[in-house]
Design an enzyme around this catalytic site. Structure first.
Site, PDB file in Angstrom:
ATOM      1  N   ASP A  35     -15.068  -8.285  -8.148  1.00  0.00           N
ATOM      2  CA  ASP A  35     -16.183  -9.179  -7.753  1.00  0.00           C
ATOM      3  C   ASP A  35     -16.325  -9.303  -6.235  1.00  0.00           C
ATOM      4  OD1 ASP A  35     -13.919 -10.844  -7.494  1.00  0.00           O
ATOM      5  OD2 ASP A  35     -14.829 -12.559  -8.538  1.00  0.00           O
ATOM      6  N   GLY A 117      -3.093 -22.472 -13.747  1.00  0.00           N
ATOM      7  CA  GLY A 117      -2.207 -21.528 -13.060  1.00  0.00           C
ATOM      8  C   GLY A 117      -1.888 -20.270 -13.843  1.00  0.00           C
ATOM      9  N   GLY A 119      -4.570 -17.899 -14.751  1.00  0.00           N
ATOM     10  CA  GLY A 119      -5.654 -16.924 -14.653  1.00  0.00           C
ATOM     11  C   GLY A 119      -6.815 -17.214 -15.584  1.00  0.00           C
ATOM     12  N   LEU A 120      -6.956 -18.461 -16.054  1.00  0.00           N
ATOM     13  CA  LEU A 120      -8.079 -18.811 -16.930  1.00  0.00           C
ATOM     14  C   LEU A 120      -9.080 -19.725 -16.219  1.00  0.00           C
ATOM     15  CD1 LEU A 120      -6.311 -19.229 -20.397  1.00  0.00           C
ATOM     16  CD2 LEU A 120      -7.396 -17.207 -19.417  1.00  0.00           C
ATOM     17  N   GLU A 155     -13.977 -23.377  -3.357  1.00  0.00           N
ATOM     18  CA  GLU A 155     -12.679 -22.693  -3.525  1.00  0.00           C
ATOM     19  C   GLU A 155     -12.272 -21.986  -2.228  1.00  0.00           C
ATOM     20  OE1 GLU A 155     -11.508 -22.209  -7.026  1.00  0.00           O
ATOM     21  OE2 GLU A 155      -9.661 -21.275  -6.338  1.00  0.00           O
ATOM     22  N   ASP A 167     -15.465 -16.284 -11.380  1.00  0.00           N
ATOM     23  CA  ASP A 167     -14.967 -17.420 -12.165  1.00  0.00           C
ATOM     24  C   ASP A 167     -16.004 -18.534 -12.239  1.00  0.00           C
ATOM     25  OD1 ASP A 167     -12.771 -15.849 -12.029  1.00  0.00           O
ATOM     26  OD2 ASP A 167     -11.620 -17.186 -10.739  1.00  0.00           O
ATOM     27  N   TYR A 216      -3.522 -12.017  -3.112  1.00  0.00           N
ATOM     28  CA  TYR A 216      -4.953 -11.887  -3.397  1.00  0.00           C
ATOM     29  C   TYR A 216      -5.737 -11.635  -2.111  1.00  0.00           C
ATOM     30  CZ  TYR A 216      -9.557 -12.983  -5.259  1.00  0.00           C
ATOM     31  OH  TYR A 216     -10.875 -12.917  -5.629  1.00  0.00           O
TER      32      TYR A 216
HETATM   33  C1  GLA Z   1      -9.491 -14.640  -9.291  1.00  0.00           C
HETATM   34  C2  GLA Z   1     -10.708 -14.858  -8.403  1.00  0.00           C
HETATM   35  C3  GLA Z   1     -11.895 -14.049  -8.898  1.00  0.00           C
HETATM   36  C4  GLA Z   1     -11.531 -12.588  -9.141  1.00  0.00           C
HETATM   37  C5  GLA Z   1     -10.244 -12.472  -9.938  1.00  0.00           C
HETATM   38  C6  GLA Z   1      -9.735 -11.042 -10.022  1.00  0.00           C
HETATM   39  O1  GLA Z   1      -9.722 -15.157 -10.565  1.00  0.00           O
HETATM   40  O2  GLA Z   1     -11.046 -16.217  -8.353  1.00  0.00           O
HETATM   41  O3  GLA Z   1     -12.957 -14.172  -7.982  1.00  0.00           O
HETATM   42  O4  GLA Z   1     -11.446 -11.895  -7.934  1.00  0.00           O
HETATM   43  O5  GLA Z   1      -9.190 -13.255  -9.394  1.00  0.00           O
HETATM   44  O6  GLA Z   1     -10.622 -10.247 -10.723  1.00  0.00           O
END
Ligand code: GLA
Length: 362
Positions: A35, A117, A119-120, A155, A167, A216
């Site tokens: 993204d 925490g 990834g959701l 964010e 997200d 990240y």
């Molecule tokens: C996190 C970030 C998203 C995306 C994902 C990886 O969730 O908030 O913007 O980059 O990681 O795909």
């Protein structure tokens, strides 16, 4: 507007809220780390949601109470609160103010069953629910895309993660029955049915995403550097991985993940076969592990166990990586038994895996 939501607010603040809103978490099926490269993503909303209730309190400050987070946090818009979770809400209020909204002192109550925490997108759910609630309270002319854009800025500017927009767009616009194909460059989007007879299984590895923030932002910087060296606005503009050959080895691997991942999303939305869709998820995991290097031994083990189940068509880590959860495309009727089997096998090694989606009843 369930009674519960008002009840939580009344319990803390002693009067009913004037506005209520909620927003879901999401799981990304394909298109990871694409993204922020202007690429394609394929998230789907999950059943778990964050609920926000608000009331104008007639004072100059805000009082924020999040269920399960202990004390009520008080802040004014002049200074960011030091509590991390409060900075998401504060950021949303500040961004609304930046668009000319006269934000009054508010009592705010938050409750959520979105797992945090892993990834959701619990943070996106909090941001989107906060902005939705403010929209309802003050009758703001914010559409769902603007809400996602403001949530993303909250964010980045107030929580310090240089994230893309997946997200927040998913939390604001996705639903739980169909995936949302999103082109993050122009925000064109459409709903895509899952392959027939399939559903989504998500299992937490039980390993916290400790390096997520720094790792990240580093990956994002590497992608931007690769695009700069190639002379393109973003890696989205590269379709043929052979064009990456001039890059230094590390940047070449990072960019190859992005280029091949974009292709996988577009292939997945064109295929109706569960097996073909699953194979693309398996390839995505290998690419995230080998080229993008955001997997962990625990995620690799969990994905391998998922991939061994007869009901599972494909599996991969989901979200930013560095820990957190894995997602599998599964025969609808086999989701529960496959989930139980994988968790039992994974936890036999002393780990703390658990099924997150579908959520346990109650
Ligand atoms: C996190 C970030 C998203 C995306 C994902 C990886 O969730 O908030 O913007 O980059 O990681 O795909």
């Amino acid at each position: 507007m369930s009674g519960d939501r008002g009840d939580g607010f009344v319990g803390v603040f002693g009067a009913p809220p004037q506005a209520l809103a909620d927003a879901p978490g999401r799981v990304n099926l394909l298109g990871e780390h694409t993204d922020y490269n202007d690429g394609f993503v394929l998230p789907i909303a999950i059943a778990q949601r964050t609920r926000v209730a608000m009331r104008v309190n007639g004072r100059p400050d805000c009082a924020l109470h999040a269920q399960g987070q202990g004390a009520t946090v008080r802040f004014t818009l002049d200074a960011a609160p030091s509590e991390h979770f409060a900075s998401y809400v504060y950021g949303c209020l500040m961004l609304a103010r930046g668009r000319g909204v006269d934000v009054p002192g508010l009592d705010i109550h938050v409750e959520s069953d979105v797992p945090m925490g892993v990834g959701l997108s619990s943070s996106a759910a909090l941001e989107v629910a906060t902005l939705r609630c403010l929209r309802e309270l003050l009758r703001l002319p914010f559409d769902d895309v603007l809400i996602a854009q403001l949530a993303q800025r909250a964010e980045i500017e107030y929580a310090g993660v240089n994230c893309g927009i997946m997200d927040q767009m998913a939390s604001s616009l996705a639903d739980t029955t169909r995936a949302l194909l999103l082109d993050t460059r122009g925000l064109e989007r459409r709903f895509v049915e899952l392959p027939p007879g399939t559903g989504v299984l998500v299992i937490d590895s039980g390993v916290a995403r400790t390096l997520a923030g720094s790792g990240y932002n580093e990956r994002r910087a590497q992608c931007e550097e690769a695009a700069r060296l190639l002379g393109v606005p973003s890696l989205r503009d590269v379709e043929d991985a052979a064009r990456l050959a001039p890059l230094p080895a590390l940047l070449q691997r990072r960019a190859r993940h992005v280029v091949t991942e974009n292709a996988r999303v577009l292939q997945a939305v064109a295929c109706t076969s569960p097996a073909a869709f699953g194979a693309l998820m398996n390839a995505s995991h290998a690419s995230l592990r080998d080229d993008y290097e955001v997997s962990t031994p625990e995620l690799d083990q969990l994905v391998a166990l998922l991939q061994q189940q007869p009901e599972v068509h494909g599996a991969r880590l989901t979200g930013a990586g560095f820990g957190g959860a894995c997602v599998a495309l599964c025969e609808q009727s086999g989701i529960a038994p496959a989930g139980r089997r994988v968790v039992a096998q994974y936890n036999a090694g002393g780990r703390h895996g658990r099924v997150l989606v579908p959520p346990l009843p109650g």
